[in-house]
Design a protein around this motif. Structure first.
Motif, PDB file in Angstrom:
ATOM      1  N   ASN A   1       7.997   4.670   2.236  1.00 19.61           N
ATOM      2  CA  ASN A   1       7.877   3.252   1.884  1.00 19.61           C
ATOM      3  C   ASN A   1       8.567   2.355   2.898  1.00 19.61           C
ATOM      4  OD1 ASN A   1       6.410   3.912  -0.355  1.00 19.61           O
ATOM      5  ND2 ASN A   1       8.088   3.665  -1.822  1.00 19.61           N
ATOM      6  N   SER A   2       9.674   2.803   3.455  1.00 16.23           N
ATOM      7  CA  SER A   2      10.418   1.977   4.414  1.00 16.23           C
ATOM      8  C   SER A   2       9.678   1.821   5.743  1.00 16.23           C
ATOM      9  CB  SER A   2      11.798   2.582   4.665  1.00 16.23           C
ATOM     10  OG  SER A   2      11.684   3.872   5.235  1.00 16.23           O
ATOM     11  N   SER A   3       8.708   2.695   5.996  1.00 12.13           N
ATOM     12  CA  SER A   3       7.965   2.635   7.261  1.00 12.13           C
ATOM     13  C   SER A   3       6.676   1.833   7.160  1.00 12.13           C
ATOM     14  CB  SER A   3       7.621   4.048   7.738  1.00 12.13           C
ATOM     15  OG  SER A   3       8.780   4.777   8.060  1.00 12.13           O
ATOM     16  N   ILE A   4       6.244   1.529   5.958  1.00 11.19           N
ATOM     17  CA  ILE A   4       4.964   0.839   5.789  1.00 11.19           C
ATOM     18  C   ILE A   4       5.070  -0.607   6.251  1.00 11.19           C
ATOM     19  CG2 ILE A   4       3.286   0.022   4.074  1.00 11.19           C
ATOM     20  CD1 ILE A   4       3.806   2.606   2.537  1.00 11.19           C
ATOM     21  N   ARG A   5       4.076  -1.056   6.986  1.00 13.56           N
ATOM     22  CA  ARG A   5       4.021  -2.418   7.510  1.00 13.56           C
ATOM     23  C   ARG A   5       2.777  -3.125   6.969  1.00 13.56           C
ATOM     24  NH1 ARG A   5       8.271  -0.698   8.438  1.00 13.56           N
ATOM     25  NH2 ARG A   5       9.397  -0.585  10.427  1.00 13.56           N
TER      26      ARG A   5
ATOM     27  N   VAL B   1       0.846  -1.185   0.000  1.00 17.57           N
ATOM     28  CA  VAL B   1       0.000   0.000   0.000  1.00 17.57           C
ATOM     29  C   VAL B   1       0.886   1.241   0.000  1.00 17.57           C
ATOM     30  CG1 VAL B   1      -1.983  -1.052   1.154  1.00 17.57           C
ATOM     31  CG2 VAL B   1      -0.142  -0.085   2.520  1.00 17.57           C
ATOM     32  N   LEU B   2       0.277   2.357  -0.301  1.00 15.69           N
ATOM     33  CA  LEU B   2       0.965   3.641  -0.235  1.00 15.69           C
ATOM     34  C   LEU B   2       0.306   4.494   0.840  1.00 15.69           C
ATOM     35  CD1 LEU B   2       1.285   4.428  -4.059  1.00 15.69           C
ATOM     36  CD2 LEU B   2       3.055   3.475  -2.555  1.00 15.69           C
TER      37      LEU B   2
END
Length: 400
Positions: free
Chosen positions: A114-118, A107-108
């Motif tokens: 992007n590195s923080s998305i889980r 997802v965005l």
């Protein structure tokens, strides 16, 4: 034996099922079941929540309580129907209503890099509300522990399928066709190996959305509308090019991926990407029922391909492998006929042959997962979900 109630509403959102079961460590007997639909206003909100939009947090939070009220209502009606009281039930296992499933961080977000998305999964239906309204302890939030362990959080039914439905002699595939289709691949009990399983792709969801769009019907009864059309091989091959179908397991998906927008985009892309097709197959002026027929074949073919890839038609003793269909798709006569024809070397039937109604299998699975929680039995299968280890799933929400 102890009595549990499993509560389930799948990605098709065609109703909330409550299934009453007597459960031991080795058996799960279905005693009764009851279903009710969502109110129109709530169903509309749930469909909106399956994709990004405005006012999400307020809508989400209100729907969380309202879904729980429906889950409590179907439970109380099942108790009355069965002449039971809350004190007769050990616990409720509530799946909740999935509105987002993104275990792969696909997802965005405007708020996160992007590195923080889980990865995450989202089920509505506040278990505190269910416990208060029913007077029964509730076990819920089954999927997020598996995701915390690096898994997909789905499918969770193979552990239940293996415990209750594995054969002494033959290989079995349990095929659940809800909005999304998933399979559990069960070796004979004597082999003592863990089950395999994954989501194969769309089940009923694309067919339901297409017939709703063109005929204003919630689903294609018996697959009759699809049977009136002709599958379009060129379009089918284009649909099958989607990267999901070639991904190795573990894998899971949902209607946030396979939906009417996915289909519309594929239809729009079909012409420029299909120059290699025969000229008579490049005409996209298809009748709507031809698209429906193609979608039915897409569901059937993606299921059948994975079964043939992973399940031997016979074991070493010559016992024919069984394919057991459950979920709403078990009542789509055209789809079941397609599976029977395509899997002619297997014995294809529905879960009635195992003593359980096809619509009640998933509800029974979450009753069993509640039992598993109380008895410290792992509810996930790492070989299925990709989690780093087996784990007891869920959390308890006390009635008082």
């Amino acid at each position: 034996m102890a009595k549990y109630i499993g509560l389930m509403s799948g990605t098709s959102m065609d109703g909330v099922d409550a299934v009453l079961c007597d459960i031991t460590h080795t058996s799960c007997n279905t005693l009764a079941a009851h279903s009710i639909p969502y109110p129109t206003e709530l169903l509309s909100a749930l469909n909106v929540l399956c994709s990004e939009g405005p006012d999400e947090l307020n809508t989400f939070s209100i729907a969380d309580r309202l879904v729980a009220e429906v889950f409590a209502q179907v439970t109380l009606e099942l108790l009355e129907k069965s002449s039971l009281t809350a004190s007769d039930i050990t616990a409720i296992g509530s799946h909740g209503q999935t509105v987002r499933h993104h275990p792969n961080s696909d997802v965005l977000s405007a708020q996160f890099s992007n590195s923080s998305i889980r990865g995450f999964t989202c089920q509505l239906g506040d278990p505190n509300t269910i416990a208060v309204l029913t007077g029964i302890d509730v076990i819920a939030d089954f999927r997020r522990k598996d995701i915390a362990l690096g898994g997909q959080g789905a499918p969770l039914v193979p552990a239940f399928h293996n415990t209750v439905f594995a054969s002494n002699h033959s290989h079995r595939a349990l095929v659940n066709i809800g909005g999304i289709a998933n399979i559990s691949l069960l070796a004979p009990e004597r082999d003592n190996v863990p089950p395999k399983g994954f989501d194969t792709g769309p089940g009923n969801t694309l067919m339901d959305q297409w017939i709703s769009l063109h005929c204003n019907k919630p689903f294609d009864k018996d697959g009759a509308w699809a049977a009136s059309g002709n599958p379009h091989n060129g379009l089918l091959q284009q649909l099958l090019l989607d990267k999901y179908f070639s991904l190795p397991a573990p894998k899971s998906t949902g209607r946030e991926y396979f939906n009417i927008d996915w289909l519309s985009n594929t239809l729009a892309d079909y012409f420029p990407s299909s120059a290699h097709l025969e000229s008579e197959e490049t005409d996209l002026n298809l009748a709507p029922q031809d698209v429906q027929a193609t979608l039915l074949v897409l569901t059937g073919e993606t299921i059948a391909t994975e079964i043939k890839r992973h399940l031997p038609a016979k074991n070493a003793d010559g016992d024919v492998s069984e394919v057991i269909v459950c979920g709403g798709g078990a009542f789509n006569k055209s789809l079941v006929k397609y599976l029977e024809d395509t899997l002619s070397h297997y014995r294809v039937s529905d879960s009635f042959t195992l003593g359980i109604h096809p619509q009640h299998v998933e509800g029974a699975a979450f009753a069993w997962l509640a039992h598993a929680y109380i008895h410290d039995i792992p509810g996930n299968v790492p070989e299925v979900t990709g989690a780093s280890k087996p784990s007891v799933l869920g959390a308890m929400y006390k009635k008082t």
